[in-house]
Motif scaffolding. Sequence first.
Motif, mmCIF file in Angstrom:
data_model
loop_
_atom_site.group_PDB
_atom_site.id
_atom_site.type_symbol
_atom_site.label_atom_id
_atom_site.label_comp_id
_atom_site.label_asym_id
_atom_site.label_seq_id
_atom_site.Cartn_x
_atom_site.Cartn_y
_atom_site.Cartn_z
ATOM 1 N N LEU A 49 14.677 8.804 1.356
ATOM 2 C CA LEU A 49 15.831 8.264 1.707
ATOM 3 C C LEU A 49 17.071 8.537 0.425
ATOM 4 C CD1 LEU A 49 17.614 6.346 3.705
ATOM 5 C CD2 LEU A 49 16.623 4.292 2.391
ATOM 6 N N LEU A 50 17.920 8.787 1.079
ATOM 7 C CA LEU A 50 19.244 9.201 0.073
ATOM 8 C C LEU A 50 20.401 8.290 0.601
ATOM 9 C CD1 LEU A 50 19.688 13.145 0.413
ATOM 10 C CD2 LEU A 50 18.255 11.785 -1.053
ATOM 11 N N GLU A 51 21.135 7.946 -0.312
ATOM 12 C CA GLU A 51 22.581 7.258 -0.182
ATOM 13 C C GLU A 51 23.639 8.033 -0.822
ATOM 14 O OE1 GLU A 51 24.592 3.076 -1.408
ATOM 15 O OE2 GLU A 51 22.713 2.892 -0.482
ATOM 16 N N THR A 52 24.449 8.531 -0.020
ATOM 17 C CA THR A 52 25.335 9.530 -0.547
ATOM 18 C C THR A 52 26.635 9.228 -0.093
ATOM 19 O OG1 THR A 52 25.696 11.801 -1.316
ATOM 20 C CG2 THR A 52 24.523 11.506 0.768
ATOM 21 N N PRO A 53 27.697 9.167 -0.585
ATOM 22 C CA PRO A 53 27.867 8.598 -2.179
ATOM 23 C C PRO A 53 27.020 7.224 -2.139
ATOM 24 C CG PRO A 53 30.018 9.083 -1.105
ATOM 25 C CD PRO A 53 29.035 9.147 0.124
ATOM 26 N N ALA A 54 26.429 7.171 -3.360
ATOM 27 C CA ALA A 54 25.553 5.907 -3.767
ATOM 28 C C ALA A 54 26.520 4.673 -3.728
ATOM 29 C CB ALA A 54 24.941 6.327 -4.944
ATOM 30 N N ASN A 55 25.809 3.663 -3.554
ATOM 31 C CA ASN A 55 26.800 2.404 -3.434
ATOM 32 C C ASN A 55 25.982 1.386 -4.760
ATOM 33 O OD1 ASN A 55 27.965 -0.449 -2.957
ATOM 34 N ND2 ASN A 55 26.566 -0.689 -1.432
ATOM 35 N N PRO A 56 26.826 1.054 -5.703
ATOM 36 C CA PRO A 56 28.537 1.251 -5.904
ATOM 37 C C PRO A 56 28.823 2.467 -6.818
ATOM 38 C CG PRO A 56 27.737 -0.117 -7.505
ATOM 39 C CD PRO A 56 26.182 0.356 -6.736
ATOM 40 N N GLY A 57 27.884 3.274 -7.196
ATOM 41 C CA GLY A 57 28.322 4.108 -8.460
ATOM 42 C C GLY A 57 29.012 5.366 -7.947
ATOM 43 N N LEU A 58 28.886 5.814 -6.708
ATOM 44 C CA LEU A 58 29.644 6.696 -5.936
ATOM 45 C C LEU A 58 28.996 8.294 -6.430
ATOM 46 C CD1 LEU A 58 33.246 5.507 -5.811
ATOM 47 C CD2 LEU A 58 31.533 5.229 -4.161
ATOM 48 N N ASP A 59 27.767 8.221 -7.013
ATOM 49 C CA ASP A 59 27.381 9.533 -7.214
ATOM 50 C C ASP A 59 27.054 10.323 -5.818
ATOM 51 O OD1 ASP A 59 27.338 10.226 -9.975
ATOM 52 O OD2 ASP A 59 25.640 9.093 -10.004
ATOM 53 N N VAL A 60 27.223 11.675 -5.702
ATOM 54 C CA VAL A 60 26.953 12.357 -4.521
ATOM 55 C C VAL A 60 25.864 13.386 -4.683
ATOM 56 C CG1 VAL A 60 27.923 13.814 -2.760
ATOM 57 C CG2 VAL A 60 29.376 12.167 -3.684
ATOM 58 N N CYS A 61 24.694 13.637 -3.617
ATOM 59 C CA CYS A 61 23.873 14.581 -3.684
ATOM 60 C C CYS A 61 24.132 15.285 -2.793
ATOM 61 C CB CYS A 61 22.697 13.848 -3.847
ATOM 62 S SG CYS A 61 22.130 13.020 -2.184
ATOM 63 N N ASP A 62 23.409 16.671 -2.784
ATOM 64 C CA ASP A 62 23.364 17.721 -1.851
ATOM 65 C C ASP A 62 22.345 17.611 -0.944
ATOM 66 O OD1 ASP A 62 23.108 20.331 -0.470
ATOM 67 O OD2 ASP A 62 23.624 21.480 -2.296
ATOM 68 N N GLY A 106 0.784 -1.267 0.032
ATOM 69 C CA GLY A 106 -0.051 0.034 0.119
ATOM 70 C C GLY A 106 0.774 1.148 -0.051
ATOM 71 N N VAL A 107 2.026 1.394 -0.003
ATOM 72 C CA VAL A 107 3.098 2.279 0.149
ATOM 73 C C VAL A 107 3.549 2.550 -1.312
ATOM 74 C CG1 VAL A 107 5.032 3.214 1.009
ATOM 75 C CG2 VAL A 107 3.767 2.001 2.618
ATOM 76 N N THR A 108 3.508 3.603 -1.874
ATOM 77 C CA THR A 108 4.098 3.917 -3.192
ATOM 78 C C THR A 108 5.444 4.038 -3.036
ATOM 79 O OG1 THR A 108 2.064 5.003 -3.796
ATOM 80 C CG2 THR A 108 3.974 5.386 -5.295
ATOM 81 N N ILE A 109 6.277 3.353 -3.991
ATOM 82 C CA ILE A 109 7.807 3.281 -3.904
ATOM 83 C C ILE A 109 8.124 4.100 -5.285
ATOM 84 C CG2 ILE A 109 9.706 2.036 -3.886
ATOM 85 C CD1 ILE A 109 8.073 1.674 -1.531
ATOM 86 N N LEU A 110 8.857 5.516 -4.934
ATOM 87 C CA LEU A 110 9.351 6.242 -5.821
ATOM 88 C C LEU A 110 10.900 6.187 -5.945
ATOM 89 C CD1 LEU A 110 7.016 9.558 -5.286
ATOM 90 C CD2 LEU A 110 6.527 7.739 -7.017
ATOM 91 N N LEU A 111 11.319 6.189 -7.348
ATOM 92 C CA LEU A 111 12.958 5.986 -7.370
ATOM 93 C C LEU A 111 13.467 7.234 -7.977
ATOM 94 C CD1 LEU A 111 13.363 2.148 -8.392
ATOM 95 C CD2 LEU A 111 13.182 3.134 -6.337
ATOM 96 N N ALA A 112 14.566 7.775 -7.579
ATOM 97 C CA ALA A 112 15.466 9.006 -8.309
ATOM 98 C C ALA A 112 16.742 8.427 -8.275
ATOM 99 C CB ALA A 112 14.856 10.168 -7.560
ATOM 100 N N PRO A 113 17.598 8.952 -9.104
ATOM 101 C CA PRO A 113 19.089 8.767 -9.197
ATOM 102 C C PRO A 113 19.851 9.527 -8.246
ATOM 103 C CG PRO A 113 18.312 9.564 -11.187
ATOM 104 C CD PRO A 113 16.956 9.278 -10.635
ATOM 105 N N THR A 114 20.855 9.237 -7.684
ATOM 106 C CA THR A 114 21.424 10.163 -6.582
ATOM 107 C C THR A 114 21.815 11.438 -7.199
ATOM 108 O OG1 THR A 114 22.120 8.128 -5.248
ATOM 109 C CG2 THR A 114 23.241 10.191 -4.867
ATOM 110 N N ALA A 115 22.173 11.483 -7.989
ATOM 111 C CA ALA A 115 22.624 12.814 -8.965
ATOM 112 C C ALA A 115 21.541 13.568 -9.525
ATOM 113 C CB ALA A 115 23.875 12.611 -10.104
ATOM 114 N N GLY A 116 20.234 13.026 -9.143
ATOM 115 C CA GLY A 116 18.930 13.622 -9.726
ATOM 116 C C GLY A 116 18.834 13.590 -11.315
ATOM 117 N N PRO A 117 17.701 13.805 -11.657
ATOM 118 C CA PRO A 117 16.595 14.818 -11.129
ATOM 119 C C PRO A 117 15.638 14.270 -10.288
ATOM 120 C CG PRO A 117 15.958 14.439 -13.517
ATOM 121 C CD PRO A 117 17.334 13.689 -13.118
#
Length: 377
Positions: free
Chosen positions: A142-155, A120-131
């Motif tokens: 929920l953010l993961e920064t740096p992302a595992n394994p690609g190592l993108d970083v977000c603000d 019943g929970v809507t799961i949305l996905l977005a890349p760490t670097a955006g948009p």
Amino acid sequence: MSSPADYGDSTRSVHAGLPEAALPGQPFLPGPVFAAPYHLDPVAGPQAGVDGYGRPDNATRRALETAIGELEGGECVTFASGMAAVSAALLTQARPGDAVLLPADGYFLTRSFAQESLPGVTILLAPTAGPYPSFEGVRLVLLETPANPGLDVCDIASLASRAHAAGALLAVDNTTPTPLGQRPLELGADLVVASASKALTGHSDLILGYACTADPELAARLRAWRSGTGGVPGPFEAWLAHRSLGTLDLRLARQSENAAAIADLLAGRPQVSSVRWPGRPGDPSYEIASRQMRRIPGIVTFTLPSKAHVDAFLTASRLIAAATSFGGLHTSADRRAQWGDDAPEGLVRLSCGVEDTRDLVADITAALDAAAVVPGT
């Protein structure tokens, strides 16, 4: 006289969670308290603030939580694993009809757990670097920064501001940088989750997770969830983790130094099609990482032409262990596609250990030379 808040990272790591006044004859770090039940007052029964039963109460676990809380800047709740901490964060916040936004390029088990276990929970996905999409109607970001394994970083600060404006909570998976590399709560996050099995404890000898928050109500909810579901770490694991914190700054310094040298080496090799390390000028995440992070972690991600090239590289290396965890004393590498992760067949996540930099560079150079010509490719 300096206050604890003014101390450097090594000083804070060594003394985190320990009593200020040392008692003669007592160890620097008391041994683990192995207890299921504790003695109760035979007349009054359970008393507030006195240990009664090992699932909610353990002195060794509290000492570790105090230590991690000091480093993260909040109240810490430890769990039996990183995924136990992540699942607690999701299951205490998301209800049917809510929406949760997760990193599309973060740890894949977080996505699969949410998709399978939050009906019943809507799961949305977005890349760490955006948009990033609008956060309107989202309960938890929920953010993961740096992302595992690609190592993108977000603000983190910018996304925290956006989330709060929309009425959402912001959580950050801080596994890869550790609190010495990044302090999300200071940047506006409501919650930090992490696997302490990785660089935080750094000896590849335990499984542990934690959540940390500056919100007492959120911390109480997490503790109640942990007590009710039983996902507590054992006292020996908690003691091992606390013991390991003292060398955290030293370990991270060498790992980061090794990562810088190896990223430069890999960038100059013709068979390596991509290299990611946020601390390297020219990396897509360099600008944000330099501004946001206190130290860049010792993880380098790179891509070889095929699985066969990775196999040859790992077979030829004398210092790199094939292993799926990261952040330990020993340099290790993991071909991420073998786990069903959405990654190229030749993508390697390299976790730099604390070996001498020149030895690692020489070993990786020789291994790349051996893998340069793979029969049948």
